[in-house]
Scaffold this active site. Structure first.
Site, short mmCIF file in Angstrom:
data_model
loop_
_atom_site.label_atom_id
_atom_site.label_comp_id
_atom_site.label_asym_id
_atom_site.label_seq_id
_atom_site.Cartn_x
_atom_site.Cartn_y
_atom_site.Cartn_z
N GLY A 3 78.74 42.55 -83.98
CA GLY A 3 77.52 43.59 -83.48
C GLY A 3 78.54 44.32 -82.28
N PHE A 6 76.00 46.92 -76.92
CA PHE A 6 76.31 46.75 -75.39
C PHE A 6 76.98 45.35 -75.26
CE2 PHE A 6 73.36 50.31 -75.05
CZ PHE A 6 74.21 51.27 -74.14
N VAL A 71 77.20 41.40 -91.65
CA VAL A 71 77.07 39.84 -92.05
C VAL A 71 75.63 39.55 -92.56
CG1 VAL A 71 76.95 37.92 -90.54
CG2 VAL A 71 78.73 39.58 -89.94
N GLU A 163 59.19 58.67 -73.30
CA GLU A 163 60.29 59.90 -73.38
C GLU A 163 60.07 60.71 -74.38
OE1 GLU A 163 63.69 57.25 -70.89
OE2 GLU A 163 63.46 57.09 -72.86
N ASP A 292 69.61 41.83 -77.83
CA ASP A 292 68.28 41.79 -78.23
C ASP A 292 67.98 40.61 -79.39
OD1 ASP A 292 67.57 43.88 -76.92
OD2 ASP A 292 68.11 45.59 -78.50
N ALA A 308 69.87 47.57 -72.16
CA ALA A 308 71.51 47.67 -72.03
C ALA A 308 72.10 46.70 -70.94
CB ALA A 308 71.98 48.96 -71.74
#
Length: 415
Positions: A3, A6, A71, A163, A292, A308
């Site tokens: 992965g 961040f 994966v 947003e 996460d 993040a």
């Protein structure tokens, strides 16, 4: 290292200079700055301004081998990760930072109609769907169907939902208004639906109230305490209301990657691994999980948020633990998340910021929100491009990334 978000990137960065060989695996070839992904979805930024090739980010790290692969499982007994093509890769230490996807609370059949926002592909699909809705409305003679095309529904009033709602409202009322002849884009309805009692539930009440008032000034219809019960190609049902729309955006929940299932490890209701205080998987000290993918308590006892800064702190901590092990030293103290603040943009001149010790709203918060995000972007050229784009939007209400790409032919999509 599985992965390149961040957390993964921060772990690899923290291991610079350590006597290790790193295999960096991701199913995409880019690192994504997810906090600004909604700006790609709403035609404010191009994809290249929020994503960077992984190989270019580690090109000077000779100990890092980057693999484009997916994966699909882990064999902790053999210390192997299994790839989609049947191959496998051995490890001494494994770090899982496999992220999350949007969740529909047991209604996966809604996914084709209620679009989530987690990847570049998601963002360009949403951008296409939004822009095509205006194009279809421009040609539509039936008033009811035209209004359905001009109705945009966002489910979930967390930062992403707020947003999206604010930016779509500005797009319709300012950016697109001079471009169409048969429709009034300012008549578009933007409806933000939230099952809870307020928007931005993670923010203090006064900032949440300010955010709701600001959205309503932009023309957004805020529907609180109204859980969604159905999503179809023709519309959405919430409470007792059936609303005709051709564009539903899902910002209501996430579910972790199946990392816990791969390992047969404990997980919470969102599928997140329950890790030990040193971010290792219980019973497997050689396997770390971050971002996460996991749940771990913050200073207030609640789970650290899936943002993040939390992933980056976890990546830094894991790198420190690995280096301590290599040196034969005692491990650092258990991981402790430090909340550095919450930020959300509401419109091009409105934002809210909660640093705990200070709360900001309005234009000043908007400028600080922009400066903070520009600072964390990668590369001087990207920072300059994003800053210029935002200043142009601020001054002229123009968004330059209004390109309709990919997808089915115009006559079939949104029909």
């Amino acid at each position: 290292m599985v992965g390149a978000g961040f957390g993964g990137l921060e772990t690899v960065k923290g291991l610079a200079g350590a006597p290790v060989a790193i295999t960096f695996i991701d199913r995409r070839n880019h690192h994504l700055f997810q906090p600004l992904l909604y700006q790609v979805a709403t035609a404010s930024l191009a994809t290249s301004e929020v994503a960077w090739p992984i190989r270019s980010l580690v090109r000077d790290r000779r100990e890092v081998t980057t693999l484009l692969a997916e994966v699909v499982g882990v064999d902790p007994d053999q210390k192997r990760v299994r790839l989609e093509d049947g191959a496998s890769i051995t490890y001494d230490t494994l770090v899982l930072a496999t992220g999350a996807r949007h969740a529909y609370f047991g209604h996966d059949e809604w996914e084709p109609f209620a679009l989530g926002l987690k990847t570049i592909e998601d963002a360009t699909t949403i951008r296409r769907r939004i822009l095509l809705a205006f194009e279809r409305a421009e040609r539509e003679a039936d008033p009811a169907l035209r209004q359905a095309f001009l109705t945009f529904v966002i489910v979930g009033a967390g930062p992403t939902g707020v947003e999206l709602a604010g930016t779509i409202a500005e797009l319709a009322r300012s950016t697109l208004a001079p471009d169409f002849r048969n429709i009034d884009t300012g008549s578009a309805r933007v409806v933000l639906i939230e099952a809870g009692p307020r928007v931005l539930a993670g923010f203090p009440d006064d900032l949440s109230d300010y955010a709701q008032r600001s959205l309503e000034k932009l023309g957004v219809e805020v529907e609180l305490g109204q859980p969604v019960s159905d999503c179809t190609a023709e519309g959405v049902t919430y409470g007792e209301v059936r609303l005709a729309t051709r564009t539903i955006l899902w910002a209501a929940g996430v579910r972790a990657s199946p990392a816990a299932e791969w390992l047969g490890a404990p997980f919470d209701g969102a599928g997140r691994l329950r890790v030990a205080p040193d971010l290792t998987v219980p019973g497997h000290p050689e396997i770390f999980a971050i971002g996460d993918t996991v749940t771990i308590a913050g200073p207030d006892g609640r789970p650290a948020p899936g943002i993040a800064p939390a992933a980056k702190q976890e990546g830094q901590y894991v790198a420190a633990v690995i280096k301590a092990r290599l040196r034969g030293e005692a491990a650092p103290r258990p991981f402790r998340y430090r909340h550095e603040g919450s930020l959300a943009q509401i419109g091009k001149r409105r934002a809210v910021i909660d640093f705990g010790w200070i709360k900001l709203r309005g234009a000043l918060a908007w400028w600080l929100w922009g400066i903070a995000h520009i600072y964390f972007l990668i590369g001087t050229r990207t920072r300059l491009n994003v800053a210029i784009n935002w200043l142009w939007i601020h001054a002229r209400d123009q968004r330059s990334a209004r390109l309709i790409t990919q997808g089915r032919p115009i006559g079939t999509e949104l029909s």
